[in-house]
Motif scaffolding. Structure first.
Motif, PDB file in Angstrom:
ATOM      1  N   LEU A  42     -19.120  -4.473  40.989  1.00  0.00           N
ATOM      2  CA  LEU A  42     -19.059  -4.222  39.554  1.00  0.00           C
ATOM      3  C   LEU A  42     -20.304  -4.722  38.851  1.00  0.00           C
ATOM      4  N   PRO A  43     -20.671  -4.114  37.726  1.00  0.00           N
ATOM      5  CA  PRO A  43     -21.678  -4.723  36.856  1.00  0.00           C
ATOM      6  C   PRO A  43     -21.180  -6.095  36.387  1.00  0.00           C
ATOM      7  N   PRO A  44     -22.064  -6.964  35.876  1.00  0.00           N
ATOM      8  CA  PRO A  44     -21.657  -8.304  35.450  1.00  0.00           C
ATOM      9  C   PRO A  44     -20.385  -8.272  34.600  1.00  0.00           C
ATOM     10  N   VAL A  45     -19.440  -9.148  34.944  1.00  0.00           N
ATOM     11  CA  VAL A  45     -18.103  -9.126  34.348  1.00  0.00           C
ATOM     12  C   VAL A  45     -17.953 -10.195  33.277  1.00  0.00           C
ATOM     13  N   ILE A  46     -17.364  -9.813  32.144  1.00  0.00           N
ATOM     14  CA  ILE A  46     -16.914 -10.741  31.110  1.00  0.00           C
ATOM     15  C   ILE A  46     -15.392 -10.672  31.126  1.00  0.00           C
ATOM     16  N   HIS A  47     -14.744 -11.769  31.465  1.00  0.00           N
ATOM     17  CA  HIS A  47     -13.296 -11.798  31.701  1.00  0.00           C
ATOM     18  C   HIS A  47     -12.620 -12.524  30.543  1.00  0.00           C
ATOM     19  N   ILE A  48     -11.625 -11.885  29.917  1.00  0.00           N
ATOM     20  CA  ILE A  48     -11.047 -12.384  28.672  1.00  0.00           C
ATOM     21  C   ILE A  48      -9.554 -12.614  28.830  1.00  0.00           C
ATOM     22  N   ALA A  49      -9.121 -13.870  28.601  1.00  0.00           N
ATOM     23  CA  ALA A  49      -7.696 -14.217  28.598  1.00  0.00           C
ATOM     24  C   ALA A  49      -7.344 -14.805  27.238  1.00  0.00           C
ATOM     25  N   GLY A  50      -6.050 -15.065  27.024  1.00  0.00           N
ATOM     26  CA  GLY A  50      -5.581 -15.636  25.763  1.00  0.00           C
ATOM     27  C   GLY A  50      -4.278 -14.976  25.355  1.00  0.00           C
ATOM     28  N   THR A  51      -3.619 -15.536  24.352  1.00  0.00           N
ATOM     29  CA  THR A  51      -2.351 -14.964  23.887  1.00  0.00           C
ATOM     30  C   THR A  51      -2.584 -13.897  22.832  1.00  0.00           C
ATOM     31  N   ASN A  52      -3.409 -14.213  21.839  1.00  0.00           N
ATOM     32  CA  ASN A  52      -3.703 -13.277  20.757  1.00  0.00           C
ATOM     33  C   ASN A  52      -5.208 -13.087  20.628  1.00  0.00           C
ATOM     34  N   GLY A  53      -5.611 -11.866  20.257  1.00  0.00           N
ATOM     35  CA  GLY A  53      -7.018 -11.621  19.954  1.00  0.00           C
ATOM     36  C   GLY A  53      -7.863 -11.137  21.104  1.00  0.00           C
ATOM     37  N   LYS A  54      -7.275 -10.981  22.306  1.00  0.00           N
ATOM     38  CA  LYS A  54      -8.086 -10.535  23.449  1.00  0.00           C
ATOM     39  C   LYS A  54      -8.721  -9.177  23.183  1.00  0.00           C
ATOM     40  N   GLY A  55      -7.888  -8.232  22.751  1.00  0.00           N
ATOM     41  CA  GLY A  55      -8.383  -6.865  22.566  1.00  0.00           C
ATOM     42  C   GLY A  55      -9.409  -6.759  21.460  1.00  0.00           C
ATOM     43  N   SER A  56      -9.158  -7.434  20.331  1.00  0.00           N
ATOM     44  CA  SER A  56     -10.112  -7.403  19.220  1.00  0.00           C
ATOM     45  C   SER A  56     -11.437  -8.036  19.624  1.00  0.00           C
ATOM     46  N   THR A  57     -11.357  -9.168  20.327  1.00  0.00           N
ATOM     47  CA  THR A  57     -12.583  -9.843  20.777  1.00  0.00           C
ATOM     48  C   THR A  57     -13.357  -8.949  21.732  1.00  0.00           C
ATOM     49  N   GLN A  58     -12.640  -8.308  22.655  1.00  0.00           N
ATOM     50  CA  GLN A  58     -13.313  -7.391  23.582  1.00  0.00           C
ATOM     51  C   GLN A  58     -13.983  -6.246  22.826  1.00  0.00           C
ATOM     52  N   ALA A  59     -13.284  -5.679  21.837  1.00  0.00           N
ATOM     53  CA  ALA A  59     -13.843  -4.556  21.079  1.00  0.00           C
ATOM     54  C   ALA A  59     -15.117  -4.969  20.352  1.00  0.00           C
ATOM     55  N   MET A  60     -15.143  -6.182  19.816  1.00  0.00           N
ATOM     56  CA  MET A  60     -16.339  -6.658  19.119  1.00  0.00           C
ATOM     57  C   MET A  60     -17.495  -6.888  20.085  1.00  0.00           C
ATOM     58  N   ILE A  61     -17.205  -7.467  21.239  1.00  0.00           N
ATOM     59  CA  ILE A  61     -18.273  -7.678  22.224  1.00  0.00           C
ATOM     60  C   ILE A  61     -18.843  -6.333  22.675  1.00  0.00           C
ATOM     61  N   ARG A  62     -17.958  -5.389  22.917  1.00  0.00           N
ATOM     62  CA  ARG A  62     -18.429  -4.058  23.335  1.00  0.00           C
ATOM     63  C   ARG A  62     -19.307  -3.426  22.263  1.00  0.00           C
ATOM     64  N   ALA A  63     -18.896  -3.518  20.994  1.00  0.00           N
ATOM     65  CA  ALA A  63     -19.698  -2.952  19.910  1.00  0.00           C
ATOM     66  C   ALA A  63     -21.071  -3.608  19.855  1.00  0.00           C
ATOM     67  N   GLY A  64     -21.120  -4.915  20.064  1.00  0.00           N
ATOM     68  CA  GLY A  64     -22.399  -5.623  20.038  1.00  0.00           C
ATOM     69  C   GLY A  64     -23.304  -5.236  21.191  1.00  0.00           C
ATOM     70  N   LEU A  65     -22.754  -5.196  22.389  1.00  0.00           N
ATOM     71  CA  LEU A  65     -23.557  -4.832  23.564  1.00  0.00           C
ATOM     72  C   LEU A  65     -24.073  -3.400  23.461  1.00  0.00           C
ATOM     73  N   GLU A  66     -23.220  -2.492  22.988  1.00  0.00           N
ATOM     74  CA  GLU A  66     -23.644  -1.097  22.889  1.00  0.00           C
ATOM     75  C   GLU A  66     -24.719  -0.928  21.823  1.00  0.00           C
ATOM     76  N   ALA A  67     -24.650  -1.718  20.757  1.00  0.00           N
ATOM     77  CA  ALA A  67     -25.700  -1.660  19.736  1.00  0.00           C
ATOM     78  C   ALA A  67     -27.030  -2.157  20.287  1.00  0.00           C
ATOM     79  N   ALA A  68     -26.951  -3.020  21.299  1.00  0.00           N
ATOM     80  CA  ALA A  68     -28.170  -3.515  21.943  1.00  0.00           C
ATOM     81  C   ALA A  68     -28.667  -2.558  23.026  1.00  0.00           C
ATOM     82  N   GLY A  69     -28.033  -1.385  23.128  1.00  0.00           N
ATOM     83  CA  GLY A  69     -28.487  -0.380  24.080  1.00  0.00           C
ATOM     84  C   GLY A  69     -27.906  -0.509  25.468  1.00  0.00           C
ATOM     85  N   LYS A  70     -26.861  -1.317  25.627  1.00  0.00           N
ATOM     86  CA  LYS A  70     -26.258  -1.518  26.939  1.00  0.00           C
ATOM     87  C   LYS A  70     -25.068  -0.582  27.145  1.00  0.00           C
TER      88      LYS A  70
END
Length: 424
Positions: A42-70
């Motif tokens: 796999l490409p480098p993995v960012i692994h996210i656990a927690g009770t609340n906020g996992k999906g929102s946090t993932q969506a924000m990280i994805r938006a940031g990485l994609e804005a950086a051209g990744k």
């Protein structure tokens, strides 16, 4: 109409194990070995656990990485309307052909052995990710962490633990400390972990686990801080201060989720462009989402229609707070929940904000609470309640009595998914 091939294969997979949830990694490791260990490719993995906020946090990280051209793979669960939502390949939802291919390959390699639906579909996601080039892989834990099917990556680039609270006690333990211990199971030796806001007891468990593994922590309130000031989001860590727009996802809890996403992006070496995109471009359906089109919106007339999939006490509290940030309107709830959830704890903070609750059963869900039980729990919380056979009927009942209401459909991601499917 003929069902998509993937639906047929997924239905077949549901029969491979008598339990929906059976936490162990043994079956996952066997199937991964049979497939040639795609988790190692796999490409480098960012692994996210927690009770609340996992999906929102993932969506924000994805938006940031994609804005950086990744380019970014992303895995999340459960889906809302279609299974394809769980697997995003290099920025795009997986195609029907690609999904059918990896499901077929996993089903064949499993050779009829017992394996849960979540386990085999998670392996299918990993197989899809291994076959498509990308810069990063974002993996959201399904349940817990230590024995979750996603916890098969030897050395992720980064791990994240969002706020931990009481949920899924029948699988993760009765106390906050036990549950935090399960979430901390994603920590890996020497791999940095971003830790979102935690209760003291949960944080102590995470810190002790990290110390044993030599995993550097980036902890909210210690190594990074985030707050709202004059309508802006302020983030500060040892790199410096960021002054950004508030998240486009609504609620104070999204400020905290944004903080974790920003801490992750900074740890990965990204600057202000990626960080601003993280808070302004993230998309995450059924998290206090305003519905603007479709049959339900037409039935609502002049009333506002909102949708949220939160389902535990912490989510109820966050939702109640977020509602205070909207313009004043009388609030009426349409609620359906699963019988595995703490309905009293969920409704308690919302009861003070709403005028009525109309209870529904979740269509097609064996574990739904009967509408009558949900209504009784609302009454016990001091919230006048009735029942309806469908969400559409509930919307019509509310708007007939309160045409300028704000209607919030809430209580379950499964109910939210049903609403999004039915509403087009």
């Amino acid at each position: 109409m003929t069902a998509p091939a993937s639906d047929v294969i997924l239905q077949r997979m549901m029969a491979l194990h008598p339990k929906v949830i059976d936490l162990t990694l043994d079956r996952v490791w066997c199937l991964l070995a049979a497939l040639g260990h795609p988790e190692r490719a796999l490409p480098p993995v960012i692994h996210i656990a927690g009770t609340n906020g996992k999906g929102s946090t993932q969506a924000m990280i994805r938006a940031g990485l994609e804005a950086a051209g990744k380019t970014v793979h992303a895995y999340t669960s459960p889906h809302l309307a279609r299974f394809h939502e769980r697997i995003r390949l290099a920025g795009e939802l997986i195609s029907e052909d690609a999904l059918s291919a990896v499901l077929d390959d996993c089903y064949a390699a499993n050779d009829g052995h017992p394996i849960t639906y979540f386990e085999i579909t998670t392996v299918a996601a990993l197989l899809a990710f291994s076959r498509t080039p990308a810069d990063y892989t974002l993996l959201e834990v399904g349940l817990g962490g230590r024995l979750d099917a996603t916890n098969v990556i030897d050395t992720p680039a980064l791990t994240i633990i969002t706020p931990v609270s009481i949920d899924h006690q029948q699988f993760l333990g009765e106390t906050l400390e036990e549950i935090a211990g399960e979430k901390a199971g994603i920590l890996k030796r020497g791999v940095p972990c971003v830790v979102g806001p935690q209760e003291e007891a949960g944080l102590a468990v995470i810190e002790a686990h990290a110390a044993r593994l030599g995993a550097p922590l980036l902890v909210h309130g210690q190594h990074w801080h985030v707050w709202e000031e004059r309508g802006r989001l302020i983030f500060q860590d040892e790199t410096g201060l960021l002054d950004l727009p508030l998240p486009n996802l609504i609620g104070a809890h999204q400020v905290q989720n944004a903080g974790a996403a920003l801490a992750a992006l900074r740890a990965l070496g990204y600057g202000e462009t990626a960080c601003e995109a993280a808070v302004t471009r993230a998309q995450w359906p059924a998290r206090l989402q305003r519905l603007r089109h479709g049959p339900l919106v037409e039935a609502a007339g002049t009333a506002e229609l909102w949708l949220d999939g939160g389902h535990n006490p912490a989510a109820g509290a966050a939702l109640a707070e977020a509602l205070t940030r909207l313009s004043p309107r009388p609030l009426h709830l349409i609620c359906g929940m699963l019988n595995t959830k703490d309905i009293a704890g969920y409704l308690r903070p919302l009861a003070a904000a709403a005028q009525t609750l109309t209870a529904v059963s979740i269509p097609g869900e064996a574990n739904t609470l009967p509408a009558e039980t949900t209504a009784e729990a609302a009454q016990a919380a001091g919230l006048p309640a009735t029942t309806a056979d469908t969400v559409h009927e509930a919307v019509e009942k509310i708007t007939a009595a309160a045409p300028n209401a704000r209607i919030l459909i809430c209580g379950s991601l499964y109910l939210a998914g049903n609403v999004l499917r039915e509403n087009g």
